[in-house]
Write a protein that holds these residues in place. Structure first.
Motif, PDB file in Angstrom:
ATOM      1  N   GLY A   1      12.744 -17.943 -12.510  1.00  0.00           N
ATOM      2  CA  GLY A   1      13.486 -17.310 -13.596  1.00  0.00           C
ATOM      3  C   GLY A   1      14.820 -17.972 -13.839  1.00  0.00           C
ATOM      4  O   GLY A   1      15.182 -18.293 -14.985  1.00  0.00           O
ATOM      5  N   VAL A   2      15.574 -18.223 -12.743  1.00  0.00           N
ATOM      6  CA  VAL A   2      16.885 -18.854 -12.891  1.00  0.00           C
ATOM      7  C   VAL A   2      16.737 -20.269 -13.441  1.00  0.00           C
ATOM      8  O   VAL A   2      17.516 -20.704 -14.295  1.00  0.00           O
ATOM      9  N   THR A   3      15.691 -20.986 -12.961  1.00  0.00           N
ATOM     10  CA  THR A   3      15.480 -22.358 -13.429  1.00  0.00           C
ATOM     11  C   THR A   3      15.250 -22.396 -14.925  1.00  0.00           C
ATOM     12  O   THR A   3      15.811 -23.241 -15.633  1.00  0.00           O
ATOM     13  N   ILE A   4      14.429 -21.484 -15.424  1.00  0.00           N
ATOM     14  CA  ILE A   4      14.123 -21.507 -16.859  1.00  0.00           C
ATOM     15  C   ILE A   4      15.364 -21.134 -17.656  1.00  0.00           C
ATOM     16  O   ILE A   4      15.622 -21.702 -18.734  1.00  0.00           O
ATOM     17  N   LEU A   5      16.205 -20.238 -17.110  1.00  0.00           N
ATOM     18  CA  LEU A   5      17.450 -19.888 -17.803  1.00  0.00           C
ATOM     19  C   LEU A   5      18.367 -21.104 -17.883  1.00  0.00           C
ATOM     20  O   LEU A   5      18.929 -21.417 -18.948  1.00  0.00           O
ATOM     21  N   VAL A   6      18.491 -21.842 -16.738  1.00  0.00           N
ATOM     22  CA  VAL A   6      19.334 -23.038 -16.718  1.00  0.00           C
ATOM     23  C   VAL A   6      18.819 -24.061 -17.721  1.00  0.00           C
ATOM     24  O   VAL A   6      19.593 -24.675 -18.470  1.00  0.00           O
ATOM     25  N   ALA A   7      17.488 -24.244 -17.753  1.00  0.00           N
ATOM     26  CA  ALA A   7      16.917 -25.226 -18.682  1.00  0.00           C
ATOM     27  C   ALA A   7      17.196 -24.832 -20.118  1.00  0.00           C
ATOM     28  O   ALA A   7      17.520 -25.689 -20.957  1.00  0.00           O
ATOM     29  N   MET A   8      17.112 -23.524 -20.426  1.00  0.00           N
ATOM     30  CA  MET A   8      17.381 -23.073 -21.796  1.00  0.00           C
ATOM     31  C   MET A   8      18.815 -23.380 -22.191  1.00  0.00           C
ATOM     32  O   MET A   8      19.083 -23.939 -23.268  1.00  0.00           O
TER      33      MET A   8
END
Lengths: 165, 101
Positions: free
Chosen positions: A146-153
């Motif tokens: 979840g955190v990774t996808i937020l960072v990527a966004m």
């Protein structure tokens, strides 16, 4: 009994549309063909009794591919494919690599004794077990994803709005 | 038997995705090839979960992770495409030869 038939049908649909993705010259059509591939994969998931994943696949891919179609129209020189522009290079070696990859996978699929024949839990039981898995042993993995996808966004948006000389 | 069928479909899809990722000149089309390959990987994971370890839900967890990777790939790819389009006015990868080391 119906399971192999359903899997075979959706498999043929997926392969057919996957070929269409790279054959059509219209960008919107190729995005929609990719959506059809993903929907067929969702159908296979449902046929394999993974109900939650099947429905999730259908919902996620419907939105993702629609966004992809918008981006295709934005970034292509010829989104409608009316000019019959050449969009491929190194066709022969790419075809060779693709054929070799498929052949390797087919060889493994056919010649390895996979075993199997286990029975699956009911849909409700599956949801319960998946929830316990996500919120128990795999909690850290799930949170990290979840955190990774937020960072990527955030990073992708930052890159996209940065000033370029 | 159904497992083999699923693996066959996955293998062919992976081959098609590989062809697409290598042969297309447009960044967005290359991303579509990668998406097809990831879809094939997901199909294999679901098939293995269903026929070999239906009681172990780490398999379904892995599918969720691959779905996240697909979304990430799309987000990062479109971020790069937007940056590239602003800098150079196109996302044709034939024109990106200056990235060569």
């Amino acid at each position: 009994m119906g399971q192999p038939i359903a899997v075979g049908f959706f498999g043929v649909v997926a392969i057919w549309f996957a070929i269409t993705v790279f054959r059509t010259s219209s960008m919107v059509r190729s995005a929609l063909a990719l959506l059809a591939v993903m929907v067929a994969l969702g159908g296979i998931f449902l046929a394999l009794e993974a109900e939650f994943l099947g429905v999730l696949q259908l919902m996620m891919m419907a939105s993702e591919m629609t966004i992809m179609a918008i981006f295709m129209v934005m970034y292509m020189m010829d989104p409608g494919g009316l000019g019959q522009m050449e969009m491929t290079h190194q066709k022969r070696s790419a075809g060779l690599v693709g054929a070799l990859g498929a052949l390797g996978g087919v060889t493994l699929a056919v010649f390895v004794a996979w075993g199997g024949g286990a029975t699956v839990p009911t849909p409700t039981g599956q949801l319960r077990l998946l929830g316990l898995e996500i919120m128990g042993r795999s909690m850290l993995i799930f949170e990290t994803a979840g955190v990774t996808i937020l960072v990527a966004m955030i990073a992708a948006t930052a890159v996209a709005i940065a000033r370029w000389r | 038997m159904t497992l083999t069928l699923c693996l066959l479909v996955g293998a062919v899809l992976f081959g098609i995705g590989l062809y697409g990722a290598f042969s297309q000149t447009n960044l967005v089309m290359i991303m579509m090839g990668v998406e097809v390959m990831l879809g094939a990987a997901m199909l294999n994971l679901v098939a293995f979960w269903r026929f070999l370890h239906p009681q172990a839900f780490s398999g379904q967890m892995f599918v969720l992770i691959v779905m996240t990777v697909m979304a990430l790939e799309a987000a990062v790819g479109f971020g790069l495409a937007t940056a590239r389009f602003r800098a150079k006015g196109s996302v044709e990868m034939e024109e990106a030869a200056e990235l060569k080391g």
